[in-house]
Design a protein around this motif. Structure first.
Motif, mmCIF file in Angstrom:
data_model
loop_
_atom_site.group_PDB
_atom_site.id
_atom_site.type_symbol
_atom_site.label_atom_id
_atom_site.label_comp_id
_atom_site.label_asym_id
_atom_site.label_seq_id
_atom_site.Cartn_x
_atom_site.Cartn_y
_atom_site.Cartn_z
ATOM 1 N N GLN A 138 1.163 -0.669 -0.254
ATOM 2 C CA GLN A 138 -0.195 -0.196 0.280
ATOM 3 C C GLN A 138 1.277 1.149 -0.118
ATOM 4 O OE1 GLN A 138 -3.470 -0.020 -0.051
ATOM 5 N NE2 GLN A 138 -3.420 -2.057 -0.033
ATOM 6 N N ARG A 139 0.380 2.322 -0.955
ATOM 7 C CA ARG A 139 1.142 3.967 -0.118
ATOM 8 C C ARG A 139 -0.455 4.814 0.194
ATOM 9 N NH1 ARG A 139 4.742 4.040 -4.506
ATOM 10 N NH2 ARG A 139 4.714 1.976 -5.999
ATOM 11 N N LEU A 140 0.919 6.192 0.311
ATOM 12 C CA LEU A 140 0.082 6.964 1.026
ATOM 13 C C LEU A 140 0.369 8.125 -0.021
ATOM 14 C CD1 LEU A 140 2.033 6.915 4.543
ATOM 15 C CD2 LEU A 140 -0.483 5.829 3.624
ATOM 16 N N TRP A 141 -1.360 8.683 0.095
ATOM 17 C CA TRP A 141 -1.558 9.886 -1.283
ATOM 18 C C TRP A 141 -1.959 10.604 -0.269
ATOM 19 C CZ3 TRP A 141 0.707 7.841 -5.666
ATOM 20 C CH2 TRP A 141 0.628 6.692 -6.110
ATOM 21 N N PHE A 142 -1.562 12.018 -1.026
ATOM 22 C CA PHE A 142 -1.853 13.504 0.273
ATOM 23 C C PHE A 142 -2.625 14.311 -0.602
ATOM 24 C CE2 PHE A 142 2.410 11.768 1.558
ATOM 25 C CZ PHE A 142 2.108 11.515 2.846
ATOM 26 N N TYR A 143 -3.449 14.661 -0.140
ATOM 27 C CA TYR A 143 -4.886 15.758 -0.333
ATOM 28 C C TYR A 143 -5.074 16.836 0.422
ATOM 29 C CZ TYR A 143 -5.283 11.927 -3.789
ATOM 30 O OH TYR A 143 -5.477 11.294 -4.886
ATOM 31 N N LEU A 150 -14.867 19.982 2.543
ATOM 32 C CA LEU A 150 -14.562 18.577 2.861
ATOM 33 C C LEU A 150 -15.757 17.493 2.590
ATOM 34 C CD1 LEU A 150 -12.856 17.076 4.573
ATOM 35 C CD2 LEU A 150 -13.416 18.253 6.684
ATOM 36 N N LYS A 151 -16.800 18.108 2.819
ATOM 37 C CA LYS A 151 -18.670 17.447 2.754
ATOM 38 C C LYS A 151 -18.087 16.038 2.014
ATOM 39 C CE LYS A 151 -21.021 20.558 1.205
ATOM 40 N NZ LYS A 151 -22.240 22.059 0.796
ATOM 41 N N GLU A 152 -17.622 16.712 0.544
ATOM 42 C CA GLU A 152 -17.465 15.329 -0.659
ATOM 43 C C GLU A 152 -16.458 14.206 0.137
ATOM 44 O OE1 GLU A 152 -16.029 17.917 -4.282
ATOM 45 O OE2 GLU A 152 -17.343 19.823 -3.438
ATOM 46 N N MET A 153 -15.807 14.333 0.744
ATOM 47 C CA MET A 153 -15.070 13.223 0.647
ATOM 48 C C MET A 153 -15.927 11.842 0.924
ATOM 49 S SD MET A 153 -11.821 13.777 0.266
ATOM 50 C CE MET A 153 -10.862 12.264 0.465
ATOM 51 N N THR A 154 -16.843 12.196 2.210
ATOM 52 C CA THR A 154 -17.774 11.183 2.499
ATOM 53 C C THR A 154 -18.141 10.515 1.159
ATOM 54 O OG1 THR A 154 -19.901 12.236 2.030
ATOM 55 C CG2 THR A 154 -18.512 12.795 4.535
ATOM 56 N N ALA A 155 -18.763 11.198 0.144
ATOM 57 C CA ALA A 155 -18.544 10.541 -0.628
ATOM 58 C C ALA A 155 -17.898 9.095 -0.938
ATOM 59 C CB ALA A 155 -18.701 10.810 -2.209
ATOM 60 N N VAL A 156 -16.246 9.805 -0.757
ATOM 61 C CA VAL A 156 -15.217 8.703 -1.380
ATOM 62 C C VAL A 156 -15.705 7.295 -0.217
ATOM 63 C CG1 VAL A 156 -12.431 8.077 -1.220
ATOM 64 C CG2 VAL A 156 -13.774 10.911 -1.972
ATOM 65 N N SER A 157 -14.639 6.420 -1.544
ATOM 66 C CA SER A 157 -14.883 4.775 -1.303
ATOM 67 C C SER A 157 -13.681 4.548 -0.728
ATOM 68 C CB SER A 157 -15.003 4.276 -2.904
ATOM 69 O OG SER A 157 -14.380 4.087 -3.883
ATOM 70 N N VAL A 159 -10.044 4.555 1.621
ATOM 71 C CA VAL A 159 -9.968 4.581 3.444
ATOM 72 C C VAL A 159 -8.778 5.715 3.373
ATOM 73 C CG1 VAL A 159 -8.079 2.997 4.991
ATOM 74 C CG2 VAL A 159 -9.719 1.951 3.135
ATOM 75 N N TRP A 160 -9.459 7.025 4.454
ATOM 76 C CA TRP A 160 -8.583 8.095 3.871
ATOM 77 C C TRP A 160 -8.998 8.072 5.550
ATOM 78 C CZ3 TRP A 160 -11.194 12.792 5.572
ATOM 79 C CH2 TRP A 160 -13.058 11.766 5.282
ATOM 80 N N GLN A 161 -7.561 9.283 6.129
ATOM 81 C CA GLN A 161 -7.749 10.006 7.245
ATOM 82 C C GLN A 161 -7.223 11.697 7.717
ATOM 83 O OE1 GLN A 161 -8.193 8.409 10.725
ATOM 84 N NE2 GLN A 161 -7.885 10.458 11.396
ATOM 85 N N GLN A 162 -7.994 12.473 8.226
ATOM 86 C CA GLN A 162 -7.588 13.404 8.121
ATOM 87 C C GLN A 162 -6.937 13.613 9.518
ATOM 88 O OE1 GLN A 162 -10.364 16.776 8.501
ATOM 89 N NE2 GLN A 162 -10.236 17.280 10.141
ATOM 90 N N VAL A 163 -5.264 14.672 9.362
ATOM 91 C CA VAL A 163 -4.251 14.880 9.854
ATOM 92 C C VAL A 163 -4.119 15.327 9.783
ATOM 93 C CG1 VAL A 163 -2.880 12.672 8.888
ATOM 94 C CG2 VAL A 163 -2.501 14.554 7.925
ATOM 95 N N ALA A 170 -7.990 20.762 4.838
ATOM 96 C CA ALA A 170 -7.915 19.377 5.659
ATOM 97 C C ALA A 170 -7.135 19.130 4.962
ATOM 98 C CB ALA A 170 -9.937 19.419 5.743
ATOM 99 N N TYR A 171 -5.872 18.620 5.895
ATOM 100 C CA TYR A 171 -4.691 18.303 4.998
ATOM 101 C C TYR A 171 -5.397 15.950 5.450
ATOM 102 C CZ TYR A 171 -2.963 22.629 5.268
ATOM 103 O OH TYR A 171 -2.625 23.450 5.033
ATOM 104 N N VAL A 172 -5.223 15.468 3.820
ATOM 105 C CA VAL A 172 -5.825 14.186 4.397
ATOM 106 C C VAL A 172 -4.994 13.177 3.603
ATOM 107 C CG1 VAL A 172 -7.551 12.971 3.072
ATOM 108 C CG2 VAL A 172 -8.664 15.031 3.399
ATOM 109 N N VAL A 173 -4.319 11.822 4.283
ATOM 110 C CA VAL A 173 -4.229 10.737 3.660
ATOM 111 C C VAL A 173 -4.524 9.580 3.431
ATOM 112 C CG1 VAL A 173 -2.431 9.380 3.779
ATOM 113 C CG2 VAL A 173 -2.102 11.705 5.744
ATOM 114 N N VAL A 174 -4.706 9.148 2.060
ATOM 115 C CA VAL A 174 -5.592 8.434 0.842
ATOM 116 C C VAL A 174 -4.021 7.039 1.517
ATOM 117 C CG1 VAL A 174 -6.598 7.566 -0.778
ATOM 118 C CG2 VAL A 174 -7.058 9.825 -0.223
ATOM 119 N N ILE A 175 -5.027 5.918 1.583
ATOM 120 C CA ILE A 175 -4.464 4.496 1.815
ATOM 121 C C ILE A 175 -5.130 4.033 0.502
ATOM 122 C CG2 ILE A 175 -3.326 2.854 3.077
ATOM 123 C CD1 ILE A 175 -4.169 3.462 5.833
#
Length: 603
Positions: A138-143, A150-157, A159-163, A170-175
């Motif tokens: 797995q890799r880390l992708w930064f957004y 930010l509310k649009e992130m709820t529709a993203v399927s 795995v992500w985390q706000q750091v 909002a600084y988000v990392v996607v795995i």
């Protein structure tokens, strides 16, 4: 007024004397050489110049040497200068200086890059990317997601985390094993790089240390600045000497130097010719010749030459406007500033740099000009009662306030009167230069138009005003042409001359900028004072701090704008409106053939 009368001279000597005579003439520094059938506008790529430069700097070009001198001269602290000795090697020194300059540039670029990378990476925190095996492929992708999306992130399927989150993002990392599709998230991916924040900060600290070391090396090299300047001056002197050698007329046995020289310097040149056994031919300029223009003014007003020199130099048979421009520029600058407090700041700054400016002739000219500007600003500021936007501090200064800058009608009238007087002077000077010619009556007619129109505006139009203006317009039609005869061309020129009526009207109205800019400066000063007082009253605890900050920043901004406006528009009224009506022909500068003078650095 102060345009020097010139003589054309020919110095004739034997061919074997040529180089020694030219070298002594260069040391004498009196002649403006006229090339005899050869092009004197040879650039730095000239073969003789290249030979001379090579002998002094080896493989280094003179342009490189000039850049090295400029770089060392801009050093913040210049060491005590060394004397010439066996260890001074111009080529090696220039190479060291240029290498040092390139290091400084590279380090500055690296510092700026690191500062930007650290600023971009700091919200993500201090981390290091793990190995692929540690995340099982797995890799880390930064957004960097704007908060409003930010509310649009709820529709993203995925795995992500706000750091982290600040007031904008909002600084988000996607795995994910592969990079998500471009439309899978609301924004494009942010590239953080593989280097951690702590590593970048360590690199920035090391870059600062390297920059300090480069600056120390630069400061150490600055002790050779005078020697380098002197060597470069010698190269330029040799170039000018070779150029002069190409420009003289010569035969197998004789050479002839043709040049212009000031009449006052003719006795010294005659003595020079007798001392070197040369024949000297001397004559006055002929009517068809266009000699160079040599201005000579007292040191206290010589800065006027610099004010007009970069725009338009009068012709040899014209008149010298430098003194008039010097004083009128000071008056216009004072009216635009309209504050004795600001003028006092200029005077204090001049006092601080007084001795430093006195080290060179150009500095002495600037010093005299700034002193005149400060004096005129103080006098006018006292007359209008402006002291950093406040009223006069004492009753005695209040009694000296005789001009109300807020009286729009009076200030507009004063500006128009100043413009009319300035343009009347311009046309009178033009008329004097055209004396004994019918063409002078056109300038006289414009003077009549200006004065009569001003009189009619200040009072009321009478038949006398109308008749005087009509007569002046007739003179303009009849006398605007400088050609002889009364043919078709004269009438066409006369009718075209009438078109200057609109230009005259516009030029006079241009002087309203004196009132407008002066009022703007005074109004801004008052506004900052009122704003500071209101803030102080509204915030009893921190009000004093904000009061001081608003006054300092506000008046510094207003002072800067006022000085810039005073210089630009004060010069504009002289060099455009005034010159349009006073200077007909443009000349070229008298450039003496002389050796360069190098002033030792005093540290």
């Amino acid at each position: 007024m102060s345009i020097q009368r010139l003589c054309h001279i020919n110095l004739i000597g034997l061919q074997q004397q040529k180089l020694s005579v030219l070298d002594d003439l260069q040391a004498l520094g009196m002649l403006h050489l006229e090339p005899a059938g050869l092009d004197a506008s040879v650039d730095g790529s000239n073969e003789t110049f290249a030979d001379t430069a090579t002998s002094a700097f080896g493989s280094i070009t003179p342009e490189d040497a000039k850049q090295a001198v400029s770089y060392l001269a801009a050093c913040q602290r210049i060491r005590r200068q060394e004397l010439f000795d066996q260890s001074f090697d111009p080529e090696r020194l220039v190479n060291e200086v240029l290498v040092n300059r390139q290091k400084a540039r590279d380090l500055a670029d690296q510092r700026i890059f690191l500062q930007r990378r650290i600023a971009d990476l700091r919200p993500w925190g201090n981390f290091e990317l793990p190995d692929l095996d540690a995340l099982e492929g797995q890799r880390l992708w930064f957004y960097q997601v704007p908060l409003y999306r930010l509310k649009e992130m709820t529709a993203v399927s995925l795995v992500w985390q706000q750091v982290h989150k600040d007031h904008r993002y909002a600084y988000v990392v996607v795995i994910s094993e592969v990079e998500p599709a471009s439309n899978a998230l609301p924004v494009a991916r942010t590239h953080t790089g593989s280097i951690s924040l702590s590593t970048l900060e360590d690199q920035l600290v090391q870059t600062h240390r390297d920059e300090e070391q480069v600056m120390i090396e630069r400061e150490s090299l600055s002790r050779w600045l005078f020697c380098l300047q002197y060597s470069l001056a010698k190269v330029d002197d040799q170039y000018q000497l070779r150029l002069a050698e190409q420009g003289v007329w010569q035969s197998e046995s004789l050479f002839v130097v043709s040049a212009w020289v000031a009449e006052d310097d003719c006795p010294a040149l005659q003595a020079f010719a007798r001392r070197h056994g040369l024949a000297l031919q001397q004559r006055s300029p002929k009517k068809h010749e266009t000699p160079p223009t040599l201005l000579k003014n007292p040191a206290c007003v010589a800065a006027g030459e610099d004010l007009i020199g970069f725009f338009k130099l009068p012709s040899y048979r014209g008149w010298d406007p430098s003194r008039l421009v010097f004083f009128s520029f000071a008056c216009f600058f004072a009216v635009i500033m309209s504050d004795a407090g600001y003028a006092a700041l200029i005077a204090l700054g001049l006092a601080f740099y007084w001795r430093k400016l006195g080290l060179s002739q150009s500095g002495k000219r600037i010093r005299a000009l700034v002193l005149t500007l400060a004096t005129a600003g103080l006098v006018w500021g006292v007359l209008v009662g402006g002291y950093f936007g406040a009223d006069p501090p004492t009753a005695w200064l209040t009694s000296l306030k005789v001009v109300d800058i807020n009286d729009f009608s009076s200030m507009m009238t004063l500006s128009i009167v100043i413009g009319v007087v300035h343009l009347v002077i311009a046309n009178l000077l033009q008329m004097w230069m055209r004396r004994f010619h019918l063409h002078m009556l056109a300038s006289l007619a414009w003077v009549v138009v200006l004065i009569v129109s001003l009189s009619a505006w200040l009072t009321h139009i009478t038949p006398w005003h109308q008749g005087a203006i009509a007569l002046a317009l007739v003179l303009i039609v009849l006398c605007s042409s400088s050609q002889s005869g009364w043919g078709k061309q004269r009438w066409i020129s006369g009718l075209l001359g009438l078109s200057n009526l609109s230009k005259l009207f516009g030029d006079v109205l241009s002087y309203l900028r004196l009132f407008a800019l002066g009022l703007a400066s005074a109004s801004l000063a008052v506004t900052f004072n009122q704003l500071a007082s209101q803030v102080a009253a509204a915030m009893p605890e921190l009000g004093v701090l904000f009061y001081v900050l608003i006054l300092l920043i506000g008046h510094l901004l207003n002072f800067t704008l006022t000085v810039v406006s005073g210089v630009i528009h004060g010069l504009r009224l002289n060099l455009i409106e005034f010159f349009n009506w006073s200077l007909a022909d443009e000349g070229y500068a008298f450039r003496p053939f002389k050796k360069q003078e190098v002033v030792p650095w005093k540290t």
